[in-house]
Write an enzyme that holds these catalytic residues in place. Sequence first.
Site, mmCIF file in Angstrom:
data_model
loop_
_atom_site.group_PDB
_atom_site.id
_atom_site.type_symbol
_atom_site.label_atom_id
_atom_site.label_comp_id
_atom_site.label_asym_id
_atom_site.label_seq_id
_atom_site.Cartn_x
_atom_site.Cartn_y
_atom_site.Cartn_z
ATOM 1 N N ASN A 52 0.874 -1.174 0.000
ATOM 2 C CA ASN A 52 0.000 0.000 0.000
ATOM 3 C C ASN A 52 0.910 1.221 0.000
ATOM 4 O O ASN A 52 1.434 1.602 1.043
ATOM 5 C CB ASN A 52 -0.904 -0.001 1.245
ATOM 6 C CG ASN A 52 -1.744 1.269 1.318
ATOM 7 O OD1 ASN A 52 -1.857 1.999 0.339
ATOM 8 N ND2 ASN A 52 -2.327 1.523 2.491
ATOM 9 N N TRP A 53 1.092 1.787 -1.170
ATOM 10 C CA TRP A 53 2.024 2.920 -1.291
ATOM 11 C C TRP A 53 1.457 4.209 -0.721
ATOM 12 O O TRP A 53 2.166 5.201 -0.620
ATOM 13 C CB TRP A 53 2.388 3.139 -2.757
ATOM 14 C CG TRP A 53 3.390 2.159 -3.288
ATOM 15 C CD1 TRP A 53 4.023 1.175 -2.590
ATOM 16 C CD2 TRP A 53 3.887 2.081 -4.632
ATOM 17 N NE1 TRP A 53 4.884 0.490 -3.412
ATOM 18 C CE2 TRP A 53 4.821 1.026 -4.673
ATOM 19 C CE3 TRP A 53 3.631 2.791 -5.802
ATOM 20 C CZ2 TRP A 53 5.497 0.669 -5.834
ATOM 21 C CZ3 TRP A 53 4.301 2.439 -6.961
ATOM 22 C CH2 TRP A 53 5.226 1.389 -6.985
ATOM 23 N N LYS A 54 0.162 4.214 -0.433
ATOM 24 C CA LYS A 54 -0.496 5.453 0.023
ATOM 25 C C LYS A 54 -0.173 6.576 -0.967
ATOM 26 O O LYS A 54 -0.145 6.330 -2.169
ATOM 27 C CB LYS A 54 -0.056 5.793 1.452
ATOM 28 C CG LYS A 54 -0.123 4.580 2.386
ATOM 29 C CD LYS A 54 0.002 4.949 3.823
ATOM 30 C CE LYS A 54 0.111 3.694 4.650
ATOM 31 N NZ LYS A 54 -0.112 3.934 6.049
ATOM 32 N N HIS A 136 -9.619 1.183 4.505
ATOM 33 C CA HIS A 136 -8.367 1.486 5.219
ATOM 34 C C HIS A 136 -8.673 2.529 6.297
ATOM 35 O O HIS A 136 -9.485 3.421 6.089
ATOM 36 C CB HIS A 136 -7.317 2.012 4.233
ATOM 37 C CG HIS A 136 -5.951 2.072 4.829
ATOM 38 N ND1 HIS A 136 -5.577 3.091 5.679
ATOM 39 C CD2 HIS A 136 -4.894 1.245 4.736
ATOM 40 C CE1 HIS A 136 -4.327 2.876 6.073
ATOM 41 N NE2 HIS A 136 -3.890 1.751 5.513
ATOM 42 N N GLU A 138 -7.170 5.046 7.212
ATOM 43 C CA GLU A 138 -6.979 6.445 6.785
ATOM 44 C C GLU A 138 -8.192 6.935 5.998
ATOM 45 O O GLU A 138 -8.561 8.111 6.085
ATOM 46 C CB GLU A 138 -5.671 6.565 5.975
ATOM 47 C CG GLU A 138 -4.458 6.462 6.898
ATOM 48 C CD GLU A 138 -3.198 5.898 6.262
ATOM 49 O OE1 GLU A 138 -3.069 5.912 5.028
ATOM 50 O OE2 GLU A 138 -2.330 5.410 7.023
ATOM 51 N N GLU A 210 -5.692 -4.612 10.522
ATOM 52 C CA GLU A 210 -4.670 -3.577 10.691
ATOM 53 C C GLU A 210 -4.969 -2.766 11.954
ATOM 54 O O GLU A 210 -5.754 -1.802 11.913
ATOM 55 C CB GLU A 210 -4.667 -2.631 9.491
ATOM 56 C CG GLU A 210 -4.369 -3.296 8.175
ATOM 57 C CD GLU A 210 -3.744 -2.316 7.187
ATOM 58 O OE1 GLU A 210 -2.625 -2.559 6.761
ATOM 59 O OE2 GLU A 210 -4.384 -1.294 6.892
ATOM 60 N N GLY A 216 2.079 2.585 10.624
ATOM 61 C CA GLY A 216 3.029 3.687 10.455
ATOM 62 C C GLY A 216 3.709 4.138 11.726
ATOM 63 O O GLY A 216 4.361 5.186 11.754
ATOM 64 N N SER A 256 3.065 -1.791 10.464
ATOM 65 C CA SER A 256 4.518 -1.817 10.666
ATOM 66 C C SER A 256 5.118 -3.205 10.422
ATOM 67 O O SER A 256 6.107 -3.567 11.055
ATOM 68 C CB SER A 256 4.882 -1.288 12.063
ATOM 69 O OG SER A 256 4.452 0.054 12.202
ATOM 70 N N GLY A 277 2.664 -0.940 4.357
ATOM 71 C CA GLY A 277 2.781 0.478 4.021
ATOM 72 C C GLY A 277 4.230 0.863 3.788
ATOM 73 O O GLY A 277 4.808 0.588 2.727
#
Length: 303
Positions: A52-54, A136, A138, A210, A216, A256, A277
Amino acid sequence: MSDLRTIIEQLVRQTLQEMAPSSSDIKPMKAVSQTINSSHNYGKRLPLVAANWKMNQLSGSAKAFMREIQLKDRKNIQTLICAPHILLPVLAGEKKETDILLGAQNFYPEPSGAFTGEHSLDMLIDVGVQSVIIGHSERRNLFGETDELLAKKLAYAVDKKFLPIFCIGENLKERNDGSTFRVLQNQILTGFAGLKNPLPDPAMIVVAYEPIWAIGTGLTATAEQAQDAIAFVREKLADRFSWAYANSIRILYGGSANDKNAATLAAKPDIDGFLVGNASLNATTFASMIEQVAAVKRKVFAS
Ligand code: PEP
Protein backbone atom coordinates in the site's frame (compact mmCIF):
# COMPACT_ATOMS: atom_id res chain seq x y z
CA MET A 1 -15.51 -8.71 -17.03
CA SER A 2 -15.61 -12.48 -16.99
CA ASP A 3 -12.16 -12.33 -18.65
CA LEU A 4 -10.73 -10.48 -15.64
CA ARG A 5 -12.24 -12.98 -13.23
CA THR A 6 -11.00 -15.88 -15.32
CA ILE A 7 -7.46 -14.48 -15.38
CA ILE A 8 -7.35 -13.97 -11.58
CA GLU A 9 -8.90 -17.38 -10.92
CA GLN A 10 -6.44 -19.05 -13.28
CA LEU A 11 -3.56 -17.34 -11.48
CA VAL A 12 -4.82 -18.48 -8.08
CA ARG A 13 -5.42 -22.03 -9.33
CA GLN A 14 -2.09 -22.24 -11.14
CA THR A 15 -0.16 -21.10 -8.07
CA LEU A 16 -2.12 -23.43 -5.77
CA GLN A 17 -1.22 -26.34 -8.05
CA GLU A 18 2.45 -25.33 -7.85
CA MET A 19 2.14 -25.18 -4.06
CA ALA A 20 0.58 -28.62 -3.72
CA PRO A 21 2.91 -30.84 -1.69
CA SER A 22 4.90 -32.81 -4.21
CA SER A 23 7.34 -34.64 -2.00
CA SER A 24 6.31 -37.78 -0.13
CA ASP A 25 7.92 -36.60 3.12
CA ILE A 26 5.41 -33.75 3.45
CA LYS A 27 2.94 -34.75 6.14
CA PRO A 28 -0.83 -34.21 5.81
CA MET A 29 -2.27 -30.84 6.81
CA LYS A 30 -3.17 -30.47 10.46
CA ALA A 31 -5.98 -28.41 11.98
CA VAL A 32 -4.30 -25.99 14.35
CA SER A 33 -7.28 -24.54 16.14
CA GLN A 34 -9.70 -26.59 18.22
CA THR A 35 -12.60 -24.55 16.91
CA ILE A 36 -11.86 -25.36 13.30
CA ASN A 37 -13.53 -28.44 11.88
CA SER A 38 -11.83 -31.33 10.12
CA SER A 39 -12.44 -29.95 6.64
CA HIS A 40 -10.05 -27.15 7.47
CA ASN A 41 -7.02 -26.98 5.20
CA TYR A 42 -4.73 -23.99 5.53
CA GLY A 43 -2.89 -24.93 2.36
CA LYS A 44 -5.97 -23.86 0.39
CA ARG A 45 -5.17 -20.21 1.06
CA LEU A 46 -2.64 -18.70 -1.28
CA PRO A 47 -0.37 -16.32 0.69
CA LEU A 48 -0.57 -12.70 -0.41
CA VAL A 49 1.77 -9.78 0.18
CA ALA A 50 0.26 -6.45 -0.81
CA ALA A 51 1.96 -3.08 -1.02
CA ASN A 52 0.00 0.00 0.00
CA TRP A 53 2.02 2.92 -1.29
CA LYS A 54 -0.50 5.45 0.02
CA MET A 55 0.40 8.93 -1.40
CA ASN A 56 4.00 8.05 -2.25
CA GLN A 57 6.22 7.43 -5.29
CA LEU A 58 6.48 9.23 -8.65
CA SER A 59 6.43 7.70 -12.12
CA GLY A 60 10.22 7.15 -12.23
CA SER A 61 10.40 5.38 -8.87
CA ALA A 62 7.25 3.38 -9.65
CA LYS A 63 8.77 2.07 -12.90
CA ALA A 64 12.05 1.23 -11.17
CA PHE A 65 10.15 -0.60 -8.43
CA MET A 66 8.20 -2.67 -10.96
CA ARG A 67 11.35 -3.54 -12.87
CA GLU A 68 13.12 -4.69 -9.68
CA ILE A 69 10.23 -6.68 -8.21
CA GLN A 70 9.83 -8.61 -11.48
CA LEU A 71 13.38 -9.91 -11.14
CA LYS A 72 12.71 -11.39 -7.68
CA ASP A 73 11.46 -14.81 -6.65
CA ARG A 74 7.68 -14.76 -6.24
CA LYS A 75 6.79 -18.45 -6.38
CA ASN A 76 3.88 -19.87 -4.37
CA ILE A 77 2.57 -16.47 -3.38
CA GLN A 78 0.49 -13.65 -4.78
CA THR A 79 2.00 -10.17 -5.08
CA LEU A 80 -0.16 -7.06 -5.22
CA ILE A 81 0.85 -3.41 -5.60
CA CYS A 82 -1.74 -0.84 -4.55
CA ALA A 83 -0.58 2.48 -5.93
CA PRO A 84 -1.99 5.99 -6.31
CA HIS A 85 -4.41 6.09 -9.26
CA ILE A 86 -2.15 8.20 -11.44
CA LEU A 87 0.67 5.66 -11.17
CA LEU A 88 -1.45 2.62 -12.05
CA PRO A 89 -1.14 3.00 -15.85
CA VAL A 90 2.59 3.63 -15.37
CA LEU A 91 2.92 0.36 -13.45
CA ALA A 92 0.73 -1.47 -15.94
CA GLY A 93 2.97 -0.26 -18.76
CA GLU A 94 6.05 -1.61 -17.02
CA LYS A 95 4.48 -4.91 -15.91
CA LYS A 96 5.51 -8.00 -17.86
CA GLU A 97 4.79 -10.69 -15.25
CA THR A 98 1.15 -11.71 -15.05
CA ASP A 99 1.36 -13.01 -11.48
CA ILE A 100 1.75 -9.46 -10.13
CA LEU A 101 -1.61 -7.85 -9.48
CA LEU A 102 -2.29 -4.11 -9.50
CA GLY A 103 -4.60 -2.53 -6.97
CA ALA A 104 -6.15 0.89 -6.37
CA GLN A 105 -6.45 2.49 -2.96
CA ASN A 106 -9.93 3.87 -3.56
CA PHE A 107 -12.87 3.98 -5.97
CA TYR A 108 -16.45 5.21 -6.02
CA PRO A 109 -19.20 2.58 -6.16
CA GLU A 110 -21.16 3.95 -9.12
CA PRO A 111 -20.68 3.15 -12.81
CA SER A 112 -20.15 6.79 -13.93
CA GLY A 113 -21.53 10.28 -13.42
CA ALA A 114 -21.13 13.53 -11.53
CA PHE A 115 -18.68 12.42 -8.82
CA THR A 116 -15.89 14.98 -9.13
CA GLY A 117 -12.49 13.62 -8.23
CA GLU A 118 -13.55 9.98 -8.11
CA HIS A 119 -12.70 6.89 -10.20
CA SER A 120 -15.04 4.06 -11.18
CA LEU A 121 -14.09 0.40 -11.25
CA ASP A 122 -14.53 0.36 -15.04
CA MET A 123 -11.87 3.08 -15.28
CA LEU A 124 -9.57 0.95 -13.13
CA ILE A 125 -10.25 -2.16 -15.22
CA ASP A 126 -9.49 -0.09 -18.30
CA VAL A 127 -5.91 0.53 -17.11
CA GLY A 128 -5.25 -3.04 -15.95
CA VAL A 129 -6.24 -2.95 -12.26
CA GLN A 130 -7.67 -6.11 -10.60
CA SER A 131 -7.87 -5.25 -6.91
CA VAL A 132 -8.87 -2.44 -4.56
CA ILE A 133 -8.33 -1.54 -0.91
CA ILE A 134 -11.58 -0.82 0.96
CA GLY A 135 -11.97 0.54 4.50
CA HIS A 136 -8.37 1.49 5.22
CA SER A 137 -8.30 3.34 8.55
CA GLU A 138 -6.98 6.44 6.79
CA ARG A 139 -10.05 6.45 4.52
CA ARG A 140 -12.32 5.80 7.52
CA ASN A 141 -10.75 8.43 9.77
CA LEU A 142 -9.30 11.14 7.50
CA PHE A 143 -11.93 10.98 4.76
CA GLY A 144 -14.97 10.04 6.85
CA GLU A 145 -15.87 6.82 5.03
CA THR A 146 -18.72 5.20 6.95
CA ASP A 147 -19.49 1.54 7.59
CA GLU A 148 -22.46 1.89 5.24
CA LEU A 149 -20.37 3.29 2.38
CA LEU A 150 -17.74 0.59 2.93
CA ALA A 151 -20.39 -2.15 2.82
CA LYS A 152 -21.63 -0.71 -0.45
CA LYS A 153 -18.08 -0.55 -1.82
CA LEU A 154 -17.35 -4.16 -0.83
CA ALA A 155 -20.53 -5.51 -2.42
CA TYR A 156 -19.89 -3.41 -5.52
CA ALA A 157 -16.26 -4.53 -5.90
CA VAL A 158 -17.24 -8.19 -5.42
CA ASP A 159 -19.94 -7.79 -8.03
CA LYS A 160 -17.39 -6.38 -10.49
CA LYS A 161 -15.10 -9.40 -9.82
CA PHE A 162 -12.39 -7.28 -8.20
CA LEU A 163 -10.18 -8.68 -5.45
CA PRO A 164 -11.14 -6.46 -2.49
CA ILE A 165 -8.77 -5.96 0.43
CA PHE A 166 -11.23 -5.09 3.20
CA CYS A 167 -9.45 -3.42 6.13
CA ILE A 168 -10.53 -3.52 9.75
CA GLY A 169 -8.78 -2.73 13.02
CA GLU A 170 -9.08 -1.16 16.45
CA ASN A 171 -7.48 2.05 17.69
CA LEU A 172 -5.25 2.27 20.76
CA LYS A 173 -8.05 3.33 23.11
CA GLU A 174 -10.19 0.40 21.96
CA ARG A 175 -7.26 -2.02 22.39
CA ASN A 176 -6.58 -0.66 25.90
CA ASP A 177 -10.17 -0.68 27.10
CA GLY A 178 -10.67 -4.26 25.95
CA SER A 179 -13.05 -3.59 23.07
CA THR A 180 -10.87 -4.93 20.23
CA PHE A 181 -13.04 -7.97 19.49
CA ARG A 182 -16.26 -5.96 19.68
CA VAL A 183 -14.87 -3.43 17.18
CA LEU A 184 -13.64 -6.15 14.80
CA GLN A 185 -16.93 -8.00 14.98
CA ASN A 186 -18.86 -4.83 14.20
CA GLN A 187 -16.61 -3.90 11.28
CA ILE A 188 -16.85 -7.39 9.79
CA LEU A 189 -20.62 -7.71 10.22
CA THR A 190 -21.41 -4.24 8.84
CA GLY A 191 -18.80 -4.51 6.08
CA PHE A 192 -20.03 -7.85 4.79
CA ALA A 193 -23.72 -7.02 5.22
CA GLY A 194 -24.17 -6.24 1.52
CA LEU A 195 -22.88 -9.57 0.21
CA LYS A 196 -25.71 -11.52 -1.37
CA ASN A 197 -26.22 -15.07 -2.61
CA PRO A 198 -24.72 -16.52 -4.66
CA LEU A 199 -21.66 -15.69 -2.58
CA PRO A 200 -18.45 -14.94 -4.45
CA ASP A 201 -15.55 -17.36 -4.54
CA PRO A 202 -13.96 -16.90 -1.07
CA ALA A 203 -10.52 -16.91 -2.69
CA MET A 204 -11.61 -13.63 -4.27
CA ILE A 205 -12.12 -11.88 -0.89
CA VAL A 206 -9.30 -10.65 1.33
CA VAL A 207 -9.57 -9.10 4.80
CA ALA A 208 -6.69 -7.10 6.30
CA TYR A 209 -6.48 -6.85 10.09
CA GLU A 210 -4.67 -3.58 10.69
CA PRO A 211 -4.58 -2.34 14.29
CA ILE A 212 -4.55 1.44 13.91
CA TRP A 213 -2.01 1.84 16.71
CA ALA A 214 0.45 -0.21 14.65
CA ILE A 215 0.02 1.55 11.29
CA GLY A 216 3.03 3.69 10.46
CA THR A 217 4.11 3.80 14.10
CA GLY A 218 6.85 1.18 14.16
CA LEU A 219 4.80 -0.62 16.85
CA THR A 220 4.00 -4.03 15.39
CA ALA A 221 1.38 -6.26 17.01
CA THR A 222 3.00 -9.34 18.46
CA ALA A 223 2.51 -12.48 16.42
CA GLU A 224 0.17 -13.74 19.18
CA GLN A 225 -1.92 -10.55 19.19
CA ALA A 226 -2.22 -10.66 15.40
CA GLN A 227 -3.03 -14.38 15.35
CA ASP A 228 -5.69 -14.00 18.08
CA ALA A 229 -7.39 -11.11 16.32
CA ILE A 230 -7.28 -12.81 12.92
CA ALA A 231 -8.54 -16.14 14.29
CA PHE A 232 -11.40 -14.22 15.89
CA VAL A 233 -12.21 -12.51 12.58
CA ARG A 234 -12.19 -15.89 10.83
CA GLU A 235 -14.58 -17.22 13.46
CA LYS A 236 -16.95 -14.30 12.87
CA LEU A 237 -16.79 -14.92 9.12
CA ALA A 238 -17.60 -18.57 9.82
CA ASP A 239 -20.60 -17.53 11.95
CA ARG A 240 -21.79 -15.29 9.13
CA PHE A 241 -21.11 -17.78 6.29
CA SER A 242 -19.67 -21.22 7.13
CA TRP A 243 -16.35 -22.65 8.28
CA ALA A 244 -15.61 -23.93 4.81
CA TYR A 245 -16.15 -20.46 3.40
CA ALA A 246 -14.28 -18.60 6.15
CA ASN A 247 -11.33 -20.98 5.87
CA SER A 248 -10.84 -19.99 2.26
CA ILE A 249 -10.89 -16.22 2.85
CA ARG A 250 -7.39 -14.82 3.15
CA ILE A 251 -6.75 -12.57 6.14
CA LEU A 252 -3.65 -10.39 6.14
CA TYR A 253 -1.91 -8.55 8.94
CA GLY A 254 -0.96 -4.88 8.47
CA GLY A 255 0.76 -2.46 10.83
CA SER A 256 4.52 -1.82 10.67
CA ALA A 257 5.16 -5.21 9.10
CA ASN A 258 8.61 -5.32 7.55
CA ASP A 259 11.41 -7.64 6.47
CA LYS A 260 12.52 -8.11 10.11
CA ASN A 261 9.20 -9.27 11.57
CA ALA A 262 7.50 -10.85 8.52
CA ALA A 263 8.71 -14.41 9.10
CA THR A 264 7.63 -14.49 12.76
CA LEU A 265 4.18 -13.12 12.00
CA ALA A 266 3.69 -15.30 8.91
CA ALA A 267 4.50 -18.42 10.93
CA LYS A 268 1.11 -18.03 12.63
CA PRO A 269 -1.43 -20.27 10.95
CA ASP A 270 -4.21 -17.73 10.40
CA ILE A 271 -1.99 -14.94 9.06
CA ASP A 272 -2.07 -15.34 5.28
CA GLY A 273 0.29 -12.51 4.40
CA PHE A 274 0.59 -8.76 4.79
CA LEU A 275 -0.70 -5.39 3.74
CA VAL A 276 2.46 -3.31 3.87
CA GLY A 277 2.78 0.48 4.02
CA ASN A 278 6.21 2.00 4.66
CA ALA A 279 8.21 -1.18 4.05
CA SER A 280 6.60 -1.57 0.62
CA LEU A 281 8.18 1.60 -0.73
CA ASN A 282 11.51 -0.12 -1.16
CA ALA A 283 11.49 -2.93 -3.72
CA THR A 284 14.32 -4.86 -2.05
CA THR A 285 12.61 -4.83 1.35
CA PHE A 286 9.24 -5.69 -0.15
CA ALA A 287 10.73 -8.53 -2.22
CA SER A 288 12.42 -9.91 0.88
CA MET A 289 9.04 -9.99 2.65
CA ILE A 290 7.49 -11.83 -0.31
CA GLU A 291 10.23 -14.45 -0.28
CA GLN A 292 10.10 -14.89 3.50
CA VAL A 293 6.32 -15.31 3.58
CA ALA A 294 6.38 -17.86 0.75
CA ALA A 295 9.11 -19.84 2.52
CA VAL A 296 7.44 -19.75 5.94
CA LYS A 297 4.02 -20.68 4.58
CA ARG A 298 5.42 -23.73 2.80
CA LYS A 299 6.70 -24.91 6.18
CA VAL A 300 3.42 -24.11 7.96
CA PHE A 301 1.45 -26.09 5.36
CA ALA A 302 3.85 -29.00 5.59
CA SER A 303 3.86 -29.31 9.40
C1 PEP B 1 -1.01 0.43 5.94
O1 PEP B 1 -1.15 1.63 5.85
O2 PEP B 1 -1.82 -0.33 5.40
C2 PEP B 1 0.13 -0.09 6.69
C3 PEP B 1 0.09 -1.33 7.08
O3 PEP B 1 1.15 0.80 6.92
P1 PEP B 1 2.55 0.48 7.66
O4 PEP B 1 3.04 -0.84 7.13
O5 PEP B 1 3.44 1.62 7.29
O6 PEP B 1 2.26 0.42 9.13
